[in-house]
Design a protein around this motif. Structure first.
Motif, PDB file in Angstrom:
ATOM      1  N   MET A   1      15.615   9.471 -13.010  1.00  0.00           N
ATOM      2  CA  MET A   1      16.835   8.955 -13.647  1.00  0.00           C
ATOM      3  C   MET A   1      16.839   7.427 -13.602  1.00  0.00           C
ATOM      4  SD  MET A   1      20.661  10.236 -13.090  1.00  0.00           S
ATOM      5  CE  MET A   1      22.037   9.177 -13.363  1.00  0.00           C
ATOM      6  N   ILE A   2      17.252   6.834 -14.673  1.00  0.00           N
ATOM      7  CA  ILE A   2      17.286   5.373 -14.729  1.00  0.00           C
ATOM      8  C   ILE A   2      18.539   4.861 -14.038  1.00  0.00           C
ATOM      9  CG2 ILE A   2      15.808   4.964 -16.717  1.00  0.00           C
ATOM     10  CD1 ILE A   2      18.134   5.201 -18.507  1.00  0.00           C
ATOM     11  N   GLU A  61      19.092  -5.819 -13.569  1.00  0.00           N
ATOM     12  CA  GLU A  61      19.760  -7.123 -13.667  1.00  0.00           C
ATOM     13  C   GLU A  61      19.691  -7.755 -15.055  1.00  0.00           C
ATOM     14  OE1 GLU A  61      21.516  -7.749 -10.936  1.00  0.00           O
ATOM     15  OE2 GLU A  61      20.505  -6.044 -10.013  1.00  0.00           O
ATOM     16  N   LYS A  62      19.275  -6.993 -16.070  1.00  0.00           N
ATOM     17  CA  LYS A  62      19.217  -7.503 -17.442  1.00  0.00           C
ATOM     18  C   LYS A  62      20.196  -6.728 -18.308  1.00  0.00           C
ATOM     19  CE  LYS A  62      14.608  -9.320 -17.793  1.00  0.00           C
ATOM     20  NZ  LYS A  62      13.436  -8.937 -17.103  1.00  0.00           N
ATOM     21  N   LYS A  63      20.901  -7.442 -19.180  1.00  0.00           N
ATOM     22  CA  LYS A  63      21.784  -6.777 -20.138  1.00  0.00           C
ATOM     23  C   LYS A  63      20.911  -6.023 -21.138  1.00  0.00           C
ATOM     24  CE  LYS A  63      25.467 -10.145 -19.768  1.00  0.00           C
ATOM     25  NZ  LYS A  63      26.291 -11.167 -20.429  1.00  0.00           N
ATOM     26  N   VAL A  64      21.230  -4.744 -21.340  1.00  0.00           N
ATOM     27  CA  VAL A  64      20.434  -3.920 -22.250  1.00  0.00           C
ATOM     28  C   VAL A  64      21.284  -3.291 -23.358  1.00  0.00           C
ATOM     29  CG1 VAL A  64      18.685  -3.447 -20.498  1.00  0.00           C
ATOM     30  CG2 VAL A  64      20.593  -1.847 -20.783  1.00  0.00           C
ATOM     31  N   GLY A  65      22.594  -3.463 -23.295  1.00  0.00           N
ATOM     32  CA  GLY A  65      23.440  -2.892 -24.334  1.00  0.00           C
ATOM     33  C   GLY A  65      24.916  -3.134 -24.078  1.00  0.00           C
ATOM     34  N   TYR A  66      25.713  -2.633 -25.026  1.00  0.00           N
ATOM     35  CA  TYR A  66      27.166  -2.766 -24.962  1.00  0.00           C
ATOM     36  C   TYR A  66      27.811  -1.532 -25.576  1.00  0.00           C
ATOM     37  CZ  TYR A  66      26.471  -7.839 -24.507  1.00  0.00           C
ATOM     38  OH  TYR A  66      26.098  -9.093 -24.098  1.00  0.00           O
ATOM     39  N   PRO A  85      17.034  -3.358 -29.021  1.00  0.00           N
ATOM     40  CA  PRO A  85      15.813  -2.707 -29.534  1.00  0.00           C
ATOM     41  C   PRO A  85      14.699  -2.522 -28.502  1.00  0.00           C
ATOM     42  CG  PRO A  85      16.633  -4.271 -31.141  1.00  0.00           C
ATOM     43  CD  PRO A  85      17.484  -4.430 -29.899  1.00  0.00           C
ATOM     44  N   GLN A  86      14.460  -3.513 -27.674  1.00  0.00           N
ATOM     45  CA  GLN A  86      13.350  -3.414 -26.715  1.00  0.00           C
ATOM     46  C   GLN A  86      13.616  -2.414 -25.591  1.00  0.00           C
ATOM     47  OE1 GLN A  86      15.379  -6.013 -27.278  1.00  0.00           O
ATOM     48  NE2 GLN A  86      15.493  -7.422 -25.544  1.00  0.00           N
ATOM     49  N   TYR A  87      14.849  -1.888 -25.504  1.00  0.00           N
ATOM     50  CA  TYR A  87      15.193  -0.927 -24.455  1.00  0.00           C
ATOM     51  C   TYR A  87      15.485   0.468 -25.009  1.00  0.00           C
ATOM     52  CZ  TYR A  87      15.436  -5.014 -21.506  1.00  0.00           C
ATOM     53  OH  TYR A  87      15.117  -6.162 -20.825  1.00  0.00           O
ATOM     54  N   MET A  90      14.416   4.918 -23.945  1.00  0.00           N
ATOM     55  CA  MET A  90      14.278   4.980 -22.485  1.00  0.00           C
ATOM     56  C   MET A  90      15.362   5.861 -21.866  1.00  0.00           C
ATOM     57  SD  MET A  90      13.493   0.903 -21.807  1.00  0.00           S
ATOM     58  CE  MET A  90      13.507   1.072 -20.037  1.00  0.00           C
ATOM     59  N   GLY A  91      16.222   6.443 -22.702  1.00  0.00           N
ATOM     60  CA  GLY A  91      17.305   7.280 -22.191  1.00  0.00           C
ATOM     61  C   GLY A  91      18.587   6.532 -21.905  1.00  0.00           C
ATOM     62  N   ILE A  92      18.627   5.237 -22.204  1.00  0.00           N
ATOM     63  CA  ILE A  92      19.818   4.433 -21.908  1.00  0.00           C
ATOM     64  C   ILE A  92      21.001   4.867 -22.774  1.00  0.00           C
ATOM     65  CG2 ILE A  92      20.784   2.099 -21.971  1.00  0.00           C
ATOM     66  CD1 ILE A  92      17.869   1.138 -21.246  1.00  0.00           C
ATOM     67  N   GLY A  93      20.775   5.033 -24.072  1.00  0.00           N
ATOM     68  CA  GLY A  93      21.851   5.481 -24.959  1.00  0.00           C
ATOM     69  C   GLY A  93      22.389   6.837 -24.545  1.00  0.00           C
TER      70      GLY A  93
END
Length: 144
Positions: A1-2, A61-66, A85-87, A90-93
């Motif tokens: 899990m991320i 520690e990096k912003k990957v979305g909103y 786009p670069q993230y 990866m399962g983030i959405g």
């Protein structure tokens, strides 16, 4: 899990969120059916007015979305749901959407561009269905 973290957005996030909105409009909207400057002005005003309610998604520690998850007349609306786009892939959405769904028992709706097939596929995976077509370029999808 991320290991995603969530924090409130702030004024420094206005411009990045606006640029993400503009990029989607530029890519997917039918420019012949909208007043482009009026739409951009409306989008900027919405973001500036509600930025403290937006959620910033952070990975390592990096912003990957909103996203902006808000009450809208007895339903919950998801606006400006973005993974940079670069993230993607990866399962983030997926994790962001699960979080929204877990936060409410109310129906959830969102707007999505009809040609944004990746986003539509993600939403359908979680039970969202197209309930309305707007000017042939956008859908309203809802999860009951």
């Amino acid at each position: 899990m991320i290991n995603i973290k969530y924090k409130s957005a702030d004024k420094t996030d206005i411009e990045p969120v606006f640029k993400l909105n503009k990029a989607l409009i530029d890519e997917y909207e039918n420019m012949e059916t909208i007043d482009y400057q009026k739409v951009l002005s409306w989008v900027r005003n919405k973001i500036e007015t509600h930025i403290q309610e937006y959620i910033c998604v952070v990975l390592n520690e990096k912003k990957v979305g909103y996203y902006y998850f808000h009450d809208a007349d007895g339903k919950m609306g998801i606006d400006d749901f973005y993974v940079f786009p670069q993230y993607r892939n990866m399962g983030i959405g997926t994790e962001m959407l699960k979080r929204c769904i877990s936060e409410t028992k109310l129906p959830i709706f969102l707007y999505v561009f009809a040609n944004n097939k990746r986003a539509i596929a993600l939403y359908q995976k979680f039970g969202f269905q197209v309930t309305e077509i707007i000017k042939s370029s956008r859908y309203i999808m809802q999860r009951i």
